[in-house]
Design a protein around this motif. Structure first.
Motif, PDB file in Angstrom:
ATOM      1  N   ILE A  10      -0.516 -19.232 -19.090  1.00 55.44           N
ATOM      2  CA  ILE A  10      -0.229 -20.499 -18.410  1.00 55.44           C
ATOM      3  C   ILE A  10      -1.535 -21.186 -18.011  1.00 55.44           C
ATOM      4  O   ILE A  10      -1.711 -22.384 -18.222  1.00 55.44           O
ATOM      5  CB  ILE A  10       0.673 -20.269 -17.172  1.00 55.44           C
ATOM      6  N   ARG A  11      -2.455 -20.412 -17.460  1.00 56.98           N
ATOM      7  CA  ARG A  11      -3.737 -20.978 -17.007  1.00 56.98           C
ATOM      8  C   ARG A  11      -4.541 -21.565 -18.169  1.00 56.98           C
ATOM      9  O   ARG A  11      -5.325 -22.492 -17.979  1.00 56.98           O
ATOM     10  CB  ARG A  11      -4.564 -19.931 -16.272  1.00 56.98           C
ATOM     11  N   ALA A  12      -4.339 -21.039 -19.370  1.00 54.42           N
ATOM     12  CA  ALA A  12      -5.087 -21.538 -20.532  1.00 54.42           C
ATOM     13  C   ALA A  12      -4.798 -23.020 -20.776  1.00 54.42           C
ATOM     14  O   ALA A  12      -5.665 -23.753 -21.230  1.00 54.42           O
ATOM     15  CB  ALA A  12      -4.746 -20.723 -21.773  1.00 54.42           C
ATOM     16  N   THR A  13      -3.584 -23.468 -20.439  1.00 59.97           N
ATOM     17  CA  THR A  13      -3.253 -24.879 -20.620  1.00 59.97           C
ATOM     18  C   THR A  13      -3.161 -25.626 -19.296  1.00 59.97           C
ATOM     19  O   THR A  13      -3.432 -26.824 -19.251  1.00 59.97           O
ATOM     20  CB  THR A  13      -1.921 -25.047 -21.386  1.00 59.97           C
ATOM     21  N   ALA A  14      -2.813 -24.933 -18.220  1.00 58.23           N
ATOM     22  CA  ALA A  14      -2.620 -25.596 -16.924  1.00 58.23           C
ATOM     23  C   ALA A  14      -3.919 -25.720 -16.133  1.00 58.23           C
ATOM     24  O   ALA A  14      -3.985 -26.482 -15.166  1.00 58.23           O
ATOM     25  CB  ALA A  14      -1.592 -24.846 -16.083  1.00 58.23           C
ATOM     26  N   GLY A  15      -4.917 -24.965 -16.517  1.00 57.65           N
ATOM     27  CA  GLY A  15      -6.166 -24.996 -15.759  1.00 57.65           C
ATOM     28  C   GLY A  15      -5.989 -24.404 -14.373  1.00 57.65           C
ATOM     29  O   GLY A  15      -5.215 -23.476 -14.178  1.00 57.65           O
ATOM     30  N   ARG A  16      -6.657 -24.971 -13.408  1.00 62.58           N
ATOM     31  CA  ARG A  16      -6.659 -24.448 -12.033  1.00 62.58           C
ATOM     32  C   ARG A  16      -5.583 -25.084 -11.155  1.00 62.58           C
ATOM     33  O   ARG A  16      -5.490 -24.770  -9.978  1.00 62.58           O
ATOM     34  CB  ARG A  16      -8.024 -24.689 -11.387  1.00 62.58           C
ATOM     35  N   GLN A  17      -4.761 -25.966 -11.724  1.00 55.54           N
ATOM     36  CA  GLN A  17      -3.772 -26.675 -10.908  1.00 55.54           C
ATOM     37  C   GLN A  17      -2.815 -25.713 -10.204  1.00 55.54           C
ATOM     38  O   GLN A  17      -2.668 -24.556 -10.589  1.00 55.54           O
ATOM     39  CB  GLN A  17      -2.998 -27.682 -11.748  1.00 55.54           C
ATOM     40  N   LEU A  18      -2.182 -26.210  -9.169  1.00 58.45           N
ATOM     41  CA  LEU A  18      -1.265 -25.421  -8.349  1.00 58.45           C
ATOM     42  C   LEU A  18      -0.081 -24.930  -9.170  1.00 58.45           C
ATOM     43  O   LEU A  18       0.605 -25.720  -9.826  1.00 58.45           O
ATOM     44  CB  LEU A  18      -0.754 -26.281  -7.179  1.00 58.45           C
ATOM     45  N   LEU A  19       0.153 -23.613  -9.142  1.00 59.40           N
ATOM     46  CA  LEU A  19       1.318 -23.008  -9.778  1.00 59.40           C
ATOM     47  C   LEU A  19       2.241 -22.478  -8.698  1.00 59.40           C
ATOM     48  O   LEU A  19       1.787 -21.830  -7.753  1.00 59.40           O
ATOM     49  CB  LEU A  19       0.912 -21.844 -10.682  1.00 59.40           C
ATOM     50  N   LEU A  20       3.527 -22.755  -8.824  1.00 55.68           N
ATOM     51  CA  LEU A  20       4.535 -22.160  -7.944  1.00 55.68           C
ATOM     52  C   LEU A  20       5.003 -20.874  -8.607  1.00 55.68           C
ATOM     53  O   LEU A  20       5.484 -20.902  -9.750  1.00 55.68           O
ATOM     54  CB  LEU A  20       5.712 -23.114  -7.737  1.00 55.68           C
ATOM     55  N   LEU A  21       4.819 -19.750  -7.930  1.00 56.83           N
ATOM     56  CA  LEU A  21       5.141 -18.450  -8.503  1.00 56.83           C
ATOM     57  C   LEU A  21       6.153 -17.697  -7.653  1.00 56.83           C
ATOM     58  O   LEU A  21       6.044 -17.697  -6.423  1.00 56.83           O
ATOM     59  CB  LEU A  21       3.868 -17.603  -8.642  1.00 56.83           C
ATOM     60  N   PRO A  22       7.116 -17.036  -8.299  1.00 58.36           N
ATOM     61  CA  PRO A  22       8.084 -16.230  -7.551  1.00 58.36           C
ATOM     62  C   PRO A  22       7.461 -14.898  -7.161  1.00 58.36           C
ATOM     63  O   PRO A  22       6.931 -14.173  -8.003  1.00 58.36           O
ATOM     64  CB  PRO A  22       9.229 -16.034  -8.553  1.00 58.36           C
ATOM     65  N   GLY A  23       7.492 -14.608  -5.880  1.00 54.00           N
ATOM     66  CA  GLY A  23       6.944 -13.350  -5.390  1.00 54.00           C
ATOM     67  C   GLY A  23       7.965 -12.604  -4.567  1.00 54.00           C
ATOM     68  O   GLY A  23       8.959 -13.175  -4.104  1.00 54.00           O
ATOM     69  N   VAL A  24       7.742 -11.315  -4.410  1.00 54.70           N
ATOM     70  CA  VAL A  24       8.621 -10.495  -3.581  1.00 54.70           C
ATOM     71  C   VAL A  24       7.794  -9.666  -2.619  1.00 54.70           C
ATOM     72  O   VAL A  24       6.634  -9.350  -2.882  1.00 54.70           O
ATOM     73  CB  VAL A  24       9.523  -9.550  -4.415  1.00 54.70           C
ATOM     74  N   THR A  25       8.409  -9.332  -1.510  1.00 55.68           N
ATOM     75  CA  THR A  25       7.871  -8.371  -0.562  1.00 55.68           C
ATOM     76  C   THR A  25       8.935  -7.302  -0.390  1.00 55.68           C
ATOM     77  O   THR A  25      10.129  -7.619  -0.287  1.00 55.68           O
ATOM     78  CB  THR A  25       7.568  -9.030   0.792  1.00 55.68           C
ATOM     79  N   ALA A  26       8.521  -6.049  -0.369  1.00 59.10           N
ATOM     80  CA  ALA A  26       9.442  -4.930  -0.204  1.00 59.10           C
ATOM     81  C   ALA A  26       9.112  -4.205   1.094  1.00 59.10           C
ATOM     82  O   ALA A  26       8.004  -3.700   1.256  1.00 59.10           O
ATOM     83  CB  ALA A  26       9.336  -3.974  -1.383  1.00 59.10           C
ATOM     84  N   ILE A  27      10.063  -4.202   2.004  1.00 59.10           N
ATOM     85  CA  ILE A  27       9.921  -3.429   3.240  1.00 59.10           C
ATOM     86  C   ILE A  27      10.730  -2.157   3.025  1.00 59.10           C
ATOM     87  O   ILE A  27      11.964  -2.184   3.031  1.00 59.10           O
ATOM     88  CB  ILE A  27      10.426  -4.219   4.470  1.00 59.10           C
ATOM     89  N   VAL A  28      10.022  -1.058   2.804  1.00 55.88           N
ATOM     90  CA  VAL A  28      10.650   0.204   2.410  1.00 55.88           C
ATOM     91  C   VAL A  28      10.707   1.146   3.600  1.00 55.88           C
ATOM     92  O   VAL A  28       9.684   1.412   4.244  1.00 55.88           O
ATOM     93  CB  VAL A  28       9.854   0.875   1.266  1.00 55.88           C
ATOM     94  N   PHE A  29      11.909   1.649   3.867  1.00 55.91           N
ATOM     95  CA  PHE A  29      12.122   2.628   4.930  1.00 55.91           C
ATOM     96  C   PHE A  29      12.518   3.961   4.322  1.00 55.91           C
ATOM     97  O   PHE A  29      13.240   4.004   3.315  1.00 55.91           O
ATOM     98  CB  PHE A  29      13.224   2.165   5.890  1.00 55.91           C
TER      99      PHE A  29
END
Length: 159
Positions: A10-29
């Protein structure tokens, strides 16, 4: 913490522009009610476990995968704790990203807590009343994971 190949493409064509990325956090008990944390190799600070979704990957699967990859612990995602668009970040190389975080409460099902990749310096289980220093991001997610409240989200401004 290498940049995934699909982001490089993606960066190869989008350059440094802002990307919205899906992320997760796992709170493990674990069965004793302790929470799993990793001390990050990039900052040296203790943190909750998380990462970004790969193309076609469901967020719960991402949480379970990231936990195993970083800590050697197998877990199952039990419920969504919160969703939140985080503030944009800019990395040292100039890349800009904004993460849409989905936080899951997870239950450990096996494995041994250990440093399992190059993202962590240490990994460990901590009683919630004896946590190492954590940023507000992690503390809030742990707190929300311990409640029976509905999924938290940032309310919209209502006129």
């Amino acid at each position: 913490m290498a940049t995934p190949d699909f982001i490089r493409e993606i960066r190869a064509t989008a350059g440094r522009q802002l990307l919205l990325l899906p992320g997760v956090t796992a709170i493990v008990f674990d069965d004793e009610g302790r929470v799993l944390l990793g001390r990050r190799s990039d900052t040296g600070k203790w943190s909750v476990i998380g990462g970004i979704c790969e193309p076609g990957e469901q967020p719960a699967a991402t949480a379970e995968r990231e936990v195993y990859e970083e800590t050697g612990v197998h877990c199952v995602a039990e419920r969504v704790v919160l969703t939140q668009a985080l503030e944009p970040v800019q990395y040292a190389n100039g890349d800009r990203c904004q993460y849409l975080d989905v936080t899951f409460r997870c239950r450990a099902t096996g494995g041994e807590a250990c440093v399992n990749d190059d993202e962590s310096l240490e990994v460990g289980w901590f009683a919630v009343d004896a946590l190492p220093p954590l940023n507000e991001f992690g503390l809030f997610r742990i707190k929300q994971s311990m409640t029976d409240e509905p999924t938290w989200f940032e309310p919209t401004a209502r006129q």
